[in-house]
Enzyme design. Sequence first.
Site, mmCIF file in Angstrom:
data_model
loop_
_atom_site.group_PDB
_atom_site.id
_atom_site.type_symbol
_atom_site.label_atom_id
_atom_site.label_comp_id
_atom_site.label_asym_id
_atom_site.label_seq_id
_atom_site.Cartn_x
_atom_site.Cartn_y
_atom_site.Cartn_z
ATOM 1 C CG HIS A 91 -0.317 0.429 2.481
ATOM 2 N ND1 HIS A 91 -0.191 1.759 2.857
ATOM 3 C CD2 HIS A 91 0.230 -0.292 3.496
ATOM 4 C CE1 HIS A 91 0.403 1.826 4.037
ATOM 5 N NE2 HIS A 91 0.675 0.604 4.447
ATOM 6 C CB CYS A 92 1.361 4.136 -1.784
ATOM 7 S SG CYS A 92 0.052 4.289 -3.025
ATOM 8 C CD1 TRP A 93 -1.939 10.308 -0.121
ATOM 9 C CD2 TRP A 93 -2.102 9.558 1.969
ATOM 10 N NE1 TRP A 93 -2.819 11.122 0.547
ATOM 11 C CE2 TRP A 93 -2.938 10.681 1.841
ATOM 12 C CE3 TRP A 93 -2.052 8.907 3.204
ATOM 13 C CZ2 TRP A 93 -3.719 11.201 2.881
ATOM 14 C CZ3 TRP A 93 -2.826 9.401 4.261
ATOM 15 C CH2 TRP A 93 -3.647 10.527 4.103
ATOM 16 N N GLY A 96 -2.301 4.602 -5.307
ATOM 17 C CA GLY A 96 -2.066 5.075 -6.659
ATOM 18 C C GLY A 96 -0.767 4.592 -7.261
ATOM 19 C CE1 TYR A 120 -1.824 4.705 8.061
ATOM 20 C CE2 TYR A 120 -1.989 6.999 7.376
ATOM 21 C CZ TYR A 120 -1.877 6.048 8.380
ATOM 22 O OH TYR A 120 -1.821 6.450 9.703
#
Length: 336
Positions: A91-93, A96, A120
């Site tokens: 995962h990232c923010w 994307g 996140y």
Amino acid sequence: MKQIDPQEFLSLGEKLPIIDVRSPVEYEQGRLPNALNMPLLSDEERVIVGTLYKQESPQAAFKRGLDFIGPKMSGFIEFAEGLQSPELLVHCWRGGNRSHSVAMLLETNGFKVSILNGGYKAYRREALEFFDQPLPLMVLTGYTGSLKTEVLYALQELGEQMVDFEGLACHQGSAFGRQESEEQPTSEQFQNRLFEEFRKLDRTRRIWVEDESMRIGRVDLVAGLYHQKEQSPHVFLEVARPVRVKNLVLNYRHVSLERLVIATRSIQKKLGKKEARQALEFIEHGDAHEAAMIILKYYDKRYGKSIEGKRDHIRLHVETLSSDPMQIAQEILSKI
């Protein structure tokens, strides 16, 4: 690659490695349980790419990002191989470019990868909204030195559910508690910890918590949780002041003289010059008992106003002379 919602992602995360590809500063601010940081960009690189995105174009930012990421690609694969799992969660923010880029790289090298849909940010929304639902809280309240935290753990030993706010905040709730605490997490990470604790519990059974203010040291409770706590049934544990002084002297016996002096000075305006000076003299001469007697006057006055405002929510009043948390917990359960 597969995109999954936060609930499924967290469920799989109990048995599969979670890779957080955000920058180190984002990771330190708040993260998922057991997530490992494998930053696609360093903090400095992220600033550069973000500036290009805003001031020039997404294309310019993308190209600059590739310059940073290219030399790291083999390292990302080695990091993933070290986790010794054919299936990974990434995962990232926002779910994307960063997470998709890493997922594509890892899948090219034989890994099965699932991405957190919404990143996140979606997890944080899930964590905060969780506390908007009704929770069966039972609040243990009482004056300083009543062994409330110890009683919570005794209740847990007796089969009750509880969440230790102070433990998760790495703080004991007062100027003196701060002196013996380890470094606190950010408010965001503290709230994530709360979410992880509560979501594992049976919400058809009562959950014991300690009566705390909105702020514990330097971190804040989730607003929804705090407001529910304030309106939930309270058990008032009333322990005689001499017993509480004894408890405090025992609990803080390992705190250094220097830290006790710092804690006392931090509340000297509220204590008053005369009382603060007397307390400091007692501390410096090793008379913790007399110092605690003076300091408790301040805390009793402070908490007395708070408790008085909650009279309508107090369902049980337990008076005790015991310093045995298990005995107190048993007495509470026998009367509740």
